[in-house]
Design a protein around this motif. Structure first.
Motif, short mmCIF file in Angstrom:
data_model
loop_
_atom_site.label_atom_id
_atom_site.label_comp_id
_atom_site.label_asym_id
_atom_site.label_seq_id
_atom_site.Cartn_x
_atom_site.Cartn_y
_atom_site.Cartn_z
N GLY A 28 -11.47 -0.93 92.71
CA GLY A 28 -11.14 -2.29 93.13
C GLY A 28 -11.29 -2.52 94.61
O GLY A 28 -11.29 -3.67 95.06
N GLU A 29 -11.43 -1.47 95.40
CA GLU A 29 -11.61 -1.64 96.85
C GLU A 29 -13.08 -1.87 97.15
O GLU A 29 -13.92 -1.04 96.82
N GLU A 30 -13.37 -3.00 97.77
CA GLU A 30 -14.76 -3.35 98.06
C GLU A 30 -15.22 -2.65 99.33
O GLU A 30 -14.79 -3.00 100.43
N THR A 31 -16.05 -1.64 99.15
CA THR A 31 -16.60 -0.89 100.27
C THR A 31 -17.89 -0.22 99.85
O THR A 31 -18.20 -0.14 98.66
N GLY A 32 -18.62 0.25 100.79
CA GLY A 32 -19.84 0.95 100.44
C GLY A 32 -20.58 1.36 101.68
O GLY A 32 -20.28 0.87 102.77
N PRO A 33 -21.51 2.25 101.58
CA PRO A 33 -21.79 3.05 100.38
C PRO A 33 -20.65 4.02 100.10
O PRO A 33 -19.84 4.32 100.97
N VAL A 34 -20.60 4.50 98.87
CA VAL A 34 -19.54 5.42 98.46
C VAL A 34 -20.13 6.62 97.72
O VAL A 34 -21.26 6.58 97.22
N VAL A 35 -19.33 7.67 97.68
CA VAL A 35 -19.65 8.87 96.92
C VAL A 35 -18.54 9.05 95.89
O VAL A 35 -17.36 9.00 96.24
N VAL A 36 -18.92 9.23 94.63
CA VAL A 36 -17.92 9.57 93.61
C VAL A 36 -18.10 11.06 93.31
O VAL A 36 -19.19 11.52 93.01
N VAL A 37 -17.00 11.78 93.48
CA VAL A 37 -16.98 13.21 93.16
C VAL A 37 -16.19 13.33 91.87
O VAL A 37 -15.02 12.95 91.81
N ASN A 38 -16.85 13.85 90.86
CA ASN A 38 -16.27 13.91 89.53
C ASN A 38 -16.17 15.38 89.12
O ASN A 38 -17.19 16.04 88.92
N THR A 39 -14.96 15.89 89.01
CA THR A 39 -14.74 17.28 88.62
C THR A 39 -14.45 17.34 87.13
O THR A 39 -13.64 16.58 86.61
N PHE A 40 -15.13 18.25 86.45
CA PHE A 40 -14.94 18.48 85.02
C PHE A 40 -14.32 19.85 84.82
O PHE A 40 -14.84 20.85 85.33
N VAL A 41 -13.22 19.91 84.09
CA VAL A 41 -12.62 21.17 83.69
C VAL A 41 -13.02 21.36 82.23
O VAL A 41 -12.64 20.58 81.36
#
Length: 121
Positions: free
Chosen positions: A17-30
């Motif tokens: 919901g926070e309008e910003t960019g560019p962004v990186v999404v770090v997605n950790t999978f266990v």
């Protein structure tokens, strides 16, 4: 599949919901024992969907070493708005629910910051 907040004080939905960019999404999978190949295949399907979405820049999957049961996806997006639109797409959620039972997914959105003499924003 279990989507969890890496930072309980800042849920993933609030980050989107926070309008910003560019962004990186770090997605950790266990990943539970014996399911690594299946999870990598599921991630590949998700990545194929995401890379077709407006605002997608890149993604790279990483696997923990020494027998680790962790995967980490690092994806770059033009903005949180673009990421949020792609994440909200019903077609994406149909795919996400195909991850094997017991897989924990912990996404978090970041933006670059400048540190004098080390890195730029």
């Amino acid at each position: 599949m279990n989507l969890e907040s890496l930072d309980p004080e800042t849920p993933f939905e609030a980050q989107l919901g926070e309008e910003t960019g560019p962004v990186v999404v770090v997605n950790t999978f266990v990943v539970p024992e014996g399911l690594m190949d299946a999870v990598i295949r599921n991630w590949e399907e998700d990545a194929d969907f995401m890379k077709s979405q407006p605002g997608y820049i890149s993604a790279q999957l990483h696997r923990g070493v020494a027998g680790s049961n962790l995967l980490m996806n690092v994806a770059v997006w033009e903005s949180t708005q673009a990421l949020a639109r792609a994440f909200a797409d019903p077609a994406f959620h149909t795919q996400v629910h195909q991850y094997p039972e017991g897989v924990r997914i912990l996404p978090h959105v970041y933006r670059r910051i400048a540190v004098d003499g080390v890195c730029v924003a």
